[in-house]
Design an enzyme around this catalytic site. Structure first.
Site, mmCIF file in Angstrom:
data_model
loop_
_atom_site.group_PDB
_atom_site.id
_atom_site.type_symbol
_atom_site.label_atom_id
_atom_site.label_comp_id
_atom_site.label_asym_id
_atom_site.label_seq_id
_atom_site.Cartn_x
_atom_site.Cartn_y
_atom_site.Cartn_z
ATOM 1 C CB CYS A 103 -0.931 -0.016 1.209
ATOM 2 S SG CYS A 103 -2.163 1.309 1.208
ATOM 3 C CB CYS A 104 3.801 2.245 2.036
ATOM 4 S SG CYS A 104 3.124 2.549 3.679
ATOM 5 C CB CYS A 184 -2.448 6.768 5.533
ATOM 6 S SG CYS A 184 -1.533 7.297 4.062
ATOM 7 C CB CYS A 187 -1.348 2.892 8.784
ATOM 8 S SG CYS A 187 -1.853 1.610 7.615
ATOM 9 C CB CYS A 210 5.904 5.109 4.300
ATOM 10 S SG CYS A 210 7.020 6.394 3.708
#
EC number: 1.8.4.10
Length: 218
Positions: A103-104, A184, A187, A210
């Site tokens: 995702c990062c 975000c 998280c 990240c």
């Protein structure tokens, strides 16, 4: 440069690299105002790259706009993930839960690499007192095809607070709610008394970064 002040480091980077080839990357997080203030005092027209991941708090987006106006920043570029990548790799928007590293990567690492292509060097706000992988960061480091400047590497928490107070900088809206480090939404969590400022990032996971600072961008 190892003992230079943050302003001296940014001024040297600007003189050495040139404004058109130098960028500052900011999350507009809880401590970002201090670095942006120092940069603005040197040259408010240095390009600022802001990674809008699609998962940011509304308060962070509002804080970005507040700081742009308060500091007179002249070139803030909001960079978003590629829609094609999001549709392919995260169609259900749940990748943050199943694979936060991935995702990062698609929301921060890849967009930053794209945004930095025109530049020969970039500035960021990491500090050694943040610990973990950041405890030994140098003031200037090799980032592959470009240089990476860490003007706040030697700065203490007390010095950061002094910048906030002296310049009367606005605080991130979520600080009062117990968020000492903001990323975000999925998280990021509040920290409790005695915890490290970044303890609320990826809570319960081994992940602490990240990815944009753990690998070279080029």
């Amino acid at each position: 440069m190892r003992d230079a002040s943050p302003a001296e480091i940014i001024a040297t980077a600007l003189k050495t690299i040139g404004r058109d080839k130098l960028a500052l990357v900011s999350s507009f997080g809880t401590e970002s105002a201090t670095l942006l203030k120092v940069m603005a005092d040197v040259d408010p027209a240095i390009p600022v790259i802001f990674l809008d991941t699609g998962w940011l708090f509304e308060e962070t987006l509002a804080y970005r706009d507040t700081l742009v106006a308060a500091l007179g920043l002249k070139d803030v570029r909001s960079i978003k993930p590629a829609e094609e990548t999001l549709s392919r790799d995260d169609p259900e928007r749940d990748l943050w839960f199943s694979d936060p590293d991935a995702c990062c990567r698609i929301r921060k690492v890849e967009p930053l690499a794209r945004a930095l292509k025109p530049f020969d060097a970039w500035i960021n706000g990491r500090k050694r007192f943040q610990g973990s992988a950041r405890a030994d960061i140098p003031v200037v480091e090799d980032d592959g095809a470009r240089l990476k400047f860490n003007p706040f590497a030697n700065v203490s928490r007390e010095e950061l607070e002094a910048i906030f107070v002296r310049a009367k900088l606005p605080r991130h809206p979520l600080v009062e709610s117990g968020f000492l480090s903001v990323g975000c939404m999925p998280c990021t969590s509040r920290t409790t008394e005695g915890e490290d400022a970044r303890a609320g990032r990826w809570r319960g996971r081994a992940k602490t970064e990240c990815g944009i600072h753990t690998m070279k961008t080029s």
